[in-house]
Design an enzyme around this catalytic site. Structure first.
Site: not given
Length: 299
Positions: A202-204, A256, A268
């Site tokens: 995921d993004c993080s 985000h 990303h």
């Protein structure tokens, strides 16, 4: 609480001690390839919509077991702690993916896997399982010119030295540029809610793992990642910096994070159903949602 180590290649940390029928393949100790091969975009979106997954833990990551219920362990992933989760990131892991065997105390160096995947091998060269990028293991011996002997929850194994090194020249790169170069290896990898392994991010989780590979520990979630680091302006942003975005043109909640890649480009893992990609900030709605830029790496 009881201490344990993850004995699965990747252990998903679930929000509840139950899974959909399609998610049973995620309980394997040998990786997530079967699970993800069966998963449709709708199934992937469901992980987020129904808040099913919190995070993941990698092979050998330490956890604290609070309790075990019907084969599920409620744990705290101690490598993912922050102000919201001071004990570690909480959630449920399928108990057979954990080892409670006591390991010898290791005071020497550790190695981090810096390639997408690499095999953990037995002494005879046979494969035990595939380790994901970001996996960290204590070193027992470095005498072999090609392999490091490492201590694991499955006993002594060996990993190729080249897998613990970057497969590109880093001499002239900053740590931030090194992360961008490493992140490029995952272009077109499908987004995975809660993911922080080579199977999907995921993004993080994407920026968390890239930082882990340069020896920097980030908080796990966007909201906590935005609280630390050094604040920089867009004009001063350098590759490897983190750009944070909030709903309602920056007035709402953070939603985000992307890594600045230089010259106005972002790298990303965007959202369920999408893939790791480049994005030009000025050409997207995100330009109006950018609220801050943080730098965790150092020259």
């Amino acid at each position: 609480m009881q201490t344990a180590r993850v004995r699965a290649a990747v252990a998903t940390v679930w929000q509840r001690p139950q899974v959909r029928s399609i998610d049973r393949a995620a309980l394997s100790n040998h990786g997530l390839q079967t699970w993800l091969a069966q998963m449709t975009d709708a199934d992937s979106v469901g992980l987020e919509q129904h808040n099913m997954v919190g995070t993941q833990a990698l092979f050998n990551d330490p956890v604290l077991i609070d309790r075990i219920v019907d084969g599920w362990a409620y744990v705290y992933v101690t490598t993912q702690c922050d102000s919201v989760h001071p004990q570690g990131y909480p959630g449920w892991i399928w108990a057979p993916q954990l080892s409670t065997a006591e390991l010898p105390v290791q005071t020497g160096p550790t190695v981090t896997i810096r390639q997408g995947f690499t095999p953990l091998l037995r002494a005879d060269g046979s494969t035990i399982l595939q380790l994901s990028i970001g996996t960290q293991l204590p070193v027992v011996s470095t005498k072999d010119s090609l392999y490091d002997l490492v201590q694991t929850p499955l006993g002594i194994g060996k990993v190729a030295k080249r897998a613990t090194q970057f497969d590109f020249k880093t001499t002239d790169l900053t740590a931030g540029q090194t992360m961008v170069q490493l992140g490029k290896r995952f272009l077109d990898l499908r987004y995975l809610w809660g993911g922080l392994s080579g199977y999907g991010f995921d993004c993080s989780g994407f920026v968390y793992t890239l930082h882990r590979c340069i020896g920097v520990t980030l908080p796990r979630d966007v909201s906590e990642q935005a609280l630390g680091g050094q604040t920089v302006t867009l004009a001063d942003a350098q590759p490897g910096d983190l750009c944070f975005f909030a709903h309602h043109q920056g007035r709402g909640a953070l939603h985000h994070v992307a890594m600045y890649a230089g010259d106005g480009w972002l790298l990303h893992s965007p959202t369920p159903g999408k893939h790791v990609t480049y994005l030009q900030l000025s050409a997207t709605y995100l330009k109006d949602e950018l609220v801050q830029i943080k730098r965790y790496w150092r020259e």
